[in-house]
Design an enzyme around this catalytic site. Structure first.
Site, short mmCIF file in Angstrom:
data_model
loop_
_atom_site.label_atom_id
_atom_site.label_comp_id
_atom_site.label_asym_id
_atom_site.label_seq_id
_atom_site.Cartn_x
_atom_site.Cartn_y
_atom_site.Cartn_z
N THR A 98 0.89 -1.20 0.15
CA THR A 98 0.02 0.03 -0.08
C THR A 98 0.84 1.25 -0.16
OG1 THR A 98 -0.22 0.15 2.35
CG2 THR A 98 -1.89 -1.17 1.30
N GLY A 99 0.68 2.22 -0.73
CA GLY A 99 1.33 3.39 -0.72
C GLY A 99 2.64 3.01 -1.82
N GLY A 100 2.47 2.11 -2.55
CA GLY A 100 3.42 1.69 -3.38
C GLY A 100 3.90 2.60 -4.65
N SER A 114 4.67 5.79 -4.20
CA SER A 114 5.45 7.01 -3.72
C SER A 114 6.23 6.71 -2.55
CB SER A 114 4.41 8.07 -3.30
OG SER A 114 4.98 9.39 -2.95
N GLY A 115 7.39 7.56 -2.82
CA GLY A 115 8.20 7.65 -1.33
C GLY A 115 8.73 6.14 -0.97
N ILE A 116 8.74 6.08 0.29
CA ILE A 116 9.10 4.83 1.01
C ILE A 116 8.42 3.47 0.27
CG2 ILE A 116 9.13 3.35 3.11
CD1 ILE A 116 9.73 6.20 4.45
N SER A 132 7.03 4.57 12.85
CA SER A 132 7.99 5.92 12.71
C SER A 132 8.66 6.06 13.73
CB SER A 132 6.92 7.05 12.37
OG SER A 132 7.59 8.37 12.51
N TYR A 151 -0.09 11.51 15.50
CA TYR A 151 0.52 10.83 14.48
C TYR A 151 1.60 9.77 15.01
CZ TYR A 151 4.05 9.37 10.85
OH TYR A 151 4.74 8.84 9.97
#
Ligand SMILES: NC(=O)c1ccc[n+]([C@@H]2O[C@H](COP(=O)([O-])OP(=O)(O)OC[C@H]3O[C@@H](n4cnc5c(N)ncnc54)[C@H](OP(=O)(O)O)[C@@H]3O)[C@@H](O)[C@H]2O)c1
Length: 206
Positions: free
Chosen positions: A12-14, A16-18, A137, A150
């Site tokens: 998931t979130g593949g 962008s970014g990390i 994080s 967060y």
């Protein structure tokens, strides 16, 4: 390198970014699979970069029905799931004095609820002995001004890794959590006013 030859990964979130970096690394080890995000432009660009063995599914990880669709489509296309990376997430900047109910719900839905239901929706399609990777994080380990909410969501993600590991022992599914430090990704430009980007990065590096 082919340590993940023919393994099927969902990130998931593949787009962008990390997440895109993780998808690249998995691809370089021989994996194939699915990247998930909402921005069709960056999904298309990332899939072009990852090559023919990856497809994009446009879905919102805060919606359980979307997550169920992601894993159904993955199974239809690839037959199984070996690796799930619950990476999609984003910070909310503000203090206990300034963040109200709407931002509270948005932050928790994206950084915590989505992680739980990504794994919950994946499980019926996952092979025994497969792998779940959660993204926490550094904000979960210590309090930074303006990152309390967060950080709390990410601290709970770390607990999810412990709890899911014990829940899934019987299926030999490994669950790990990575807690990145400050990483230069498009996240900062998306969520922090331009004039504050450098200051925020500096705070998080301390
Ligand atoms: N960068 C850092 O310093 C840092 C440090 C510690 C932890 N992290 C964590 O690392 C992860 C990745 O962050 P990043 O820095 O790589 O940020 P990024 O470049 O902004 O990537 C975030 C990804 O999450 C996806 N996403 C966001 N909301 C979504 C939603 N509702 N449904 C589906 N996908 C969604 C985005 O895709 P769409 O926009 O297309 O939806 C994007 O692909 C996050 O969990 C973040 O909290 C980052």
């Amino acid at each position: 390198m082919n340590r993940l030859r023919d393994k099927v990964a969902v990130i998931t979130g593949g787009n962008s970014g990390i997440g895109l970096g993780i998808a690249e690394a998995l691809k370089n080890e021989g994996a194939k699979g699915v990247i998930v995000g909402r921005n069709q432009k960056t999904l298309d660009r990332a899939v072009a970069q990852l090559g023919d063995n990856f497809i994009a599914v446009n879905a919102d990880v805060t919606r359980v029905a979307d997550l169920e669709r992601v894993f159904k489509e993955t199974a239809e296309r690839f037959g199984k799931v070996d690796v799930v990376v619950a990476n999609a997430g984003a910070g909310t900047i503000g203090t206990v004095a300034s963040i109200g109910e709407a931002d509270y719900d948005r932050t928790m839905n994206l950084n915590l609820k989505s992680v739980y239901f990504t794994v919950h929706a994946a499980l019926p399609y996952m092979n025994d002995g497969s792998s779940v990777i959660l993204i926490g994080s550094n904000a979960a380990h210590r309090a930074y001004p303006n990152f309390t909410l967060y950080g709390a969501a990410k601290a709970a993600v770390i607990f999810f890794a412990k709890g899911f590991s014990s829940d899934l022992l019987g299926r030999k599914i490994r669950v790990n959590v990575i807690t990145p430090g400050t990483t230069d990704t498009p996240a900062f430009e998306k969520f922090v006013p331009a004039e504050q980007v450098e200051g925020v990065k500096k705070t998080l590096r301390r």
